[in-house]
Scaffold this motif. Structure first.
Motif, short mmCIF file in Angstrom:
data_model
loop_
_atom_site.label_atom_id
_atom_site.label_comp_id
_atom_site.label_asym_id
_atom_site.label_seq_id
_atom_site.Cartn_x
_atom_site.Cartn_y
_atom_site.Cartn_z
N ASN A 161 0.82 -3.81 -4.23
CA ASN A 161 2.20 -3.99 -3.76
C ASN A 161 2.92 -2.65 -3.63
O ASN A 161 3.66 -2.42 -2.68
N ILE A 162 2.70 -1.82 -4.63
CA ILE A 162 3.33 -0.49 -4.59
C ILE A 162 2.84 0.28 -3.35
O ILE A 162 3.64 0.89 -2.63
N THR B 233 7.68 2.69 3.51
CA THR B 233 8.54 3.87 3.44
C THR B 233 8.09 4.92 4.46
O THR B 233 8.90 5.51 5.18
N ARG C 273 12.10 -0.97 -4.35
CA ARG C 273 11.10 -1.42 -5.33
C ARG C 273 11.45 -0.85 -6.72
O ARG C 273 11.44 -1.55 -7.73
N GLU D 35 11.14 -3.57 2.17
CA GLU D 35 11.26 -3.15 0.78
C GLU D 35 10.74 -1.72 0.63
O GLU D 35 9.55 -1.48 0.43
N ILE E 150 10.39 2.08 -1.07
CA ILE E 150 9.97 2.42 -2.42
C ILE E 150 11.17 2.51 -3.36
O ILE E 150 11.10 2.14 -4.53
N SER F 211 1.86 -0.93 -0.58
CA SER F 211 2.48 -1.44 0.64
C SER F 211 3.92 -0.93 0.75
O SER F 211 4.41 -0.65 1.84
N ASN F 212 4.60 -0.79 -0.41
CA ASN F 212 5.94 -0.19 -0.39
C ASN F 212 5.90 1.23 0.18
O ASN F 212 6.77 1.63 0.97
#
Lengths: 301, 357, 372
Positions: free
Chosen positions: A80-81, A88, A259, A254, A256, A83-84
């Motif tokens: 998930n991170i 970005t 997030r 969303e 970073i 993909s953030n």
């Protein structure tokens, strides 16, 4: 270190005429700034680095445990991170490229004399003087699927810019371009007006066409300032929070920083958030460093 | 008024040494000119004396007192800059009043008026007193700037290329005026310039500066006629002194591949035989059919009263001053000789003049 | 190679003339210097020829073709700027190659031409440097190389060595002169320095306040200035100019300078010559160069006693200010001839070097005495 420099100044030099010595005056100006920097910048920076190695949560009273690099390991393997980060990156590229193109284009248009030039320049600068929250709210209205003027003007019916997961990010980027292109324009204008007029005259004598003159003279000479604009805008775009947070709730927007916000203040996962903040910081530093190296090389000429 | 003495002064800016172990004596009431190319350290010396910079080592003595630790105000020197540095929105009178109204020294109204009147009369700016300074011509502005220095009656006048922004005619006129002024006031003047004509024409003494060190101090005639080394020889005088490599043997110098032979006297005659640099000024060359050396005319410059002819001998160029009425054409052949009494013989390595001793 | 003709060229700035009715022909291969004080219109004239400035009236012809409406690039001229105008981000090589690349010549051809020019002006060792790594003299050499590489019809130079220091200017003067000799290019050169103009020019065109004052060879403008302006602009030290009148007693004529400050003997034809110039007995302006003021330490026939004031030693010679009543007249003497200020010496004006000007218009009365 700072005081070593000051001591070398001869305190008697011009002190006699005044009540205060130069040294005193300098210290009066410098010390508050240094104290402020230490309390509000340097101390939190070091403190949060410490937290990033623990499982500390600001919302609970449980004893804090040292977890070593566990937070970093978790974050860097979290899909998930990643993909953030991809979101970005997309946002930064689209938004900054758009700002550079629009801003430099506007600067080229403004870099000549015409009636009401001052007024036009001021009007063009207005967007960047507004609050990001206000800009976000306004553009949400502009993008409104049912009665927003954008769909009306382009005849797009009830196209939902901000709730369509494919377009939401770009819609936010367009808003950012609208808001910050004037900043690039301002720096470009400064760069353009600093190119000596006689270089253009020399090029005209040398029979260079307008495109040749633009690519061989204008662009290389303005590039250092363009690079500064690029550094500033990349750093800013990288940490964009407000506009995206206000305009869209889609997971595809969303960024970073959003997030990070959620992790820190909704999940209260303070230790991990600190670690994520450090990862972001290192990335921004790396990108900036690349630019600055290029800038220094350009300056040497 | 006072004399100025620099005692082994060194000034460094970081790793760069602007002034190196320099000693200098400027007598009371003397018009002293510091002459040197850009970057020789002239302005640095001026700023050290004024107190705007501090020497890294050495002492600066004014009127017998060591003033190394004095403030700018205490030194009581006046400084005239290359750029007029007048206060733009004020009148000439207000500009002249300014140094008289400082906190350190306050004067009565009557005294201020009297001093301004005296200064403006000397400089012939009385009719400009009520005018704003931005309405003045360059020459008028520089006269006001000098006026601002005079009204204070300082101990020393320091001038940093004050004439270099003026046009030629005005520069010539102000040159004479400044010299005249100094004779009237009897003040100690230290004048900095890169223009050797200014230095020669105004200075009682000239100090030639090269790379932060004094190359020679002397009267204009001494500097011109007995240069201590090749730097002074080429820097003073226009056109520059001709320098050609030669060989010294048996009291004679053979130069330009054996084409020019000149007997030398003085110390040089007894100096060790070997490689030397032969120097002679353009006006000490004779051009005529009976002279010893053949040359080709490379270039002719018309200077009105005379012409400067560049002669080519093999790969060497030599400049000669020829009267305006002698016909000379480019690429024609001429013969020339050098006045043996006026030649200089320099050490080929160090450049030191062997003739002057 | 080309001939440049300016025909009735005028330019205004608002109501003011920048150039007024300028007529000037620059012959093929000629080196013409436009000389004048700052603001006299010389640079504007040069820029108008180049096409960097528009003119309001008149024609500019290059090789018989009117070019005043053509852009600079189409006039086939090269221009050397005072501040070099080198492209700061390009190396010396790229700067010289710029005009060739701009017109899309082939790589090998460009290389050949750049190297040939670099060799001719002896800057081959500098080709890889950028302008910021070069001295002023070398920068201007590169700029000249950039101008030469195109083999333009004409070279226009705007105070090209004005920004260099004195010694270097002297050297560059000879270089420029030789360059012209070797290339034979029609050259128009702007400067405010009369020494430069005298040394370089085939002909000098002197301008003041937008008006052409005189055109002539260096010798002509030095020996026969058309008016007071030219007389005082050319020559260093400046020509002495003072109000004067003629007095005759019997067969002897003399010139009285100032308000009866001193009188110098002159040949007896002077009154007739004045009459012939239809000027009569009135006041006039007398001009004499310092070398025309003859100084003697001994009393001699025709010499009058004067007091020496300031002495400026210039090495090869001295300039001495002589006090004639309330007037100062500067004389050129042998080095050290006059001992010190305050000494009494004797002076005479050499009539063959004396100029006579109309007191109101400043025009030369064209009176001259034979002799040297």
């Amino acid at each position: 270190m700072a005081t070593a420099v000051m001591n070398r100044l001869d305190p008697r030099s011009r002190a006699a005429a005044r009540g205060w010595s130069d040294l005193t005056i300098r210290n009066v100006f410098i010390i508050p700034t240094i104290v402020f920097l230490i309390v509000f910048n340097i101390f939190p920076l070091i403190y949060s680095l410490g937290y990033s190695f623990t499982d500390f949560s600001a919302a609970s009273n449980e004893p804090v445990q040292f977890v070593g690099l566990q937070n970093y390991r978790d974050l860097l393997t979290d899909e998930n991170i990643w993909s953030n980060f991809v979101i970005t990156a997309k946002y930064v590229i689209v938004s900054v490229a758009g700002q550079m193109l629009v801003g430099f284009g506007l600067a080229l248009l403004l870099n000549r004399s015409f009636a009401f030039k001052g007024l036009v320049t001021t009007l063009l600068l207005l967007p960047m003087m507004m609050s990001a929250a206000v800009v976000g709210l306004f553009w949400r209205l502009l993008y409104s699927p049912s009665w927003g003027p954008i769909n009306y003007i382009f005849g797009l019916g009830d196209f939902a810019w901000l709730s369509d997961p494919d377009t939401a990010l770009y819609a936010v980027a367009i808003t950012d371009i609208w808001m910050w292109a004037p900043f690039v324009m301002l720096l470009s204008l400064a760069g353009l007006s600093a190119v000596p007029k006689h270089l253009y005259e020399a090029a005209a004598i040398d029979r260079a066409g307008s495109w040749y003159t633009f690519t061989r003279i204008t662009l290389p000479l303005v590039s250092p300032l363009l690079m500064i604009a690029l550094i500033f805008r990349t750093m800013e775009a990288f940490k964009t929070f407000d506009i995206a947070y206000i305009m869209s709730t889609q997971p595809t927007t969303e960024l970073i920083s959003i997030r990070l916000y959620k992790q820190a203040f909704q999940q209260w996962d303070t230790g991990k958030s600190c670690a994520l903040a450090y990862i972001v910081l290192i990335m921004v530093l790396a990108i900036t460093n690349m630019y600055v190296k290029y800038l220094n090389r350009a300056k040497e000429r | 008024m006072a004399n100025v003495r620099l005692d082994k002064v060194t000034k460094q800016f970081g790793a760069h040494t602007a002034v190196r172990d320099l000693s200098l004596d400027i007598a009371d009431g003397e018009f002293f000119v510091l002459l040197g190319p850009t970057g020789a350290g002239k302005t640095t010396i001026l700023r050290l004396i004024a107190g705007l910079d501090k020497p890294t080592a050495g002492r600066i003595v004014l009127g017998g007192e060591d003033m190394s630790d004095w403030t700018v105000a205490q030194r009581d020197v006046a400084l005239v800059f290359q750029y007029y540095s007048l206060y733009p929105r004020y009148t000439v009178r207000q500009n002249l009043e300014f140094p008289l109204k400082s906190k350190v020294h306050s004067y009565s109204r009557a005294e201020i008026d009297e001093r301004i009147e005296r200064a403006s009369k000397i400089l012939r700016i009385s009719h400009l007193l009520e005018r704003k300074t931005d309405r003045l011509s360059g020459g008028e502005m520089q006269r006001v700037a000098i006026g601002r220095a005079i009204v204070r009656e300082p101990r020393v006048f320091l001038m940093d290329e004050p004439l270099s922004n003026l046009d030629a005619k005005l520069r010539e006129a102000l040159r004479a005026e400044l010299k005249d002024l100094q004779m009237k006031l009897g003040g100690t003047f230290l004048f900095v310039t890169h223009d050797q004509i200014e230095a020669m024409s105004m200075g009682d003494k000239v100090g030639v500066l090269n790379d932060g060190q004094i190359a020679q101090v002397g009267t204009p005639q001494e500097i011109y006629n007995r240069p201590r080394d090749t730097f002074v020889a080429t820097f003073v005088g226009s056109p520059a002194m001709n320098l050609v490599p030669g060989d010294l043997a048996g009291g004679k110098v053979t130069a330009i591949d054996g084409k020019l032979v000149v007997p030398v006297n003085g110390h040089a005659g007894s100096a060790q035989a070997g490689g030397v640099t032969l120097g002679f000024r353009s006006e000490d060359i004779r051009v005529g059919p009976d002279e010893a050396t053949e040359a080709v005319v490379h270039d002719v410059e018309n200077h009105g009263v005379e012409q400067i002819v560049t002669l080519r001998i093999g790969g060497h160029l030599v400049k000669a001053t020829v009267p305006a009425n002698v016909p000379v054409t480019v690429e024609s052949k001429v013969r020339f000789g050098v006045d043996a009494a006026k030649v200089h013989c320099f050490d080929a390595k160090t450049g030191v003049n062997l003739t002057a001793g | 190679m080309a001939e440049i003709v300016l025909r009735d060229v005028e330019k205004f700035f608002g109501e003011n003339y920048v150039i007024r009715k300028l007529n000037l022909t620059i012959q093929n291969k000629e080196f013409v210097v436009l000389l004048g004080p700052s603001g006299c219109g010389k640079t504007t004239t040069l820029r108008a020829i180049a096409g960097l400035e528009e003119i309001d009236r008149g024609d500019i012809l290059i090789d018989g073709k009117a070019v005043q409406n053509l852009p600079a690039g189409d006039r086939d001229i090269a221009f050397v700027f005072q501040l070099f105008a080198l492209y700061p981000h390009l190396t010396a090589y790229e700067n010289i190659a710029f005009p060739l690349r701009a017109t899309g010549e082939s790589r090998s051809q460009i290389d050949g031409q750049v190297r040939a020019v670099a060799k001719a002006i002896q800057i081959e060792h500098l080709l890889s440097r950028r302008p910021s790594q070069l001295s002023g003299g070398d920068m201007q050499r590169i700029a000249i190389g950039r101008a030469l590489v195109r083999r333009p019809k004409a070279m226009l130079m705007d105070e090209p060595i004005g920004a260099l220091d004195a010694k270097l200017r002297e050297e560059m003067r000879t270089e420029l002169k030789r360059l012209h000799l070797e290339n034979d290019s029609t050259t128009v050169y702007v400067t405010h320095d009369q020494v430069e103009a005298m040394s370089l020019a085939d002909r000098i065109a002197i301008m003041n306040e937008g008006v052409l004052q005189q055109v002539g060879s260096p010798t002509e403008v030095y020996r026969h200035p058309a008016n007071l302006f030219v007389a005082q602009f050319i020559g260093s030290p400046v020509m002495n100019v003072t109000k004067a009148s003629v007095q005759t007693s019997g067969a002897v004529a003399s010139v009285v300078v100032g308000e009866g400050d001193g009188s110098f003997g002159f040949p007896s034809e002077l009154p007739q010559k004045m009459a012939a110039a239809s000027h009569g007995q009135g006041d006039f302006m007398l001009g004499i160069r310092p070398e025309g003021v003859l100084v003697s330490r001994q009393q001699a026939p025709g010499y009058v006693p004067v007091e020496a004031h300031i002495i400026e030693p210039l090495g090869a010679y001295d300039i001495v200010d002589l006090k004639v009543g309330r007037q100062f007249i500067r004389a050129r003497t042998a080095s050290g001839y006059v001992g010190k200020p305050g000494e009494t010496v004797y002076a005479r004006l050499d009539e063959s070097q004396t100029h006579f000007f109309h007191p109101a218009t400043g025009e030369s009365l064209n009176i001259s005495f034979g002799g040297a």
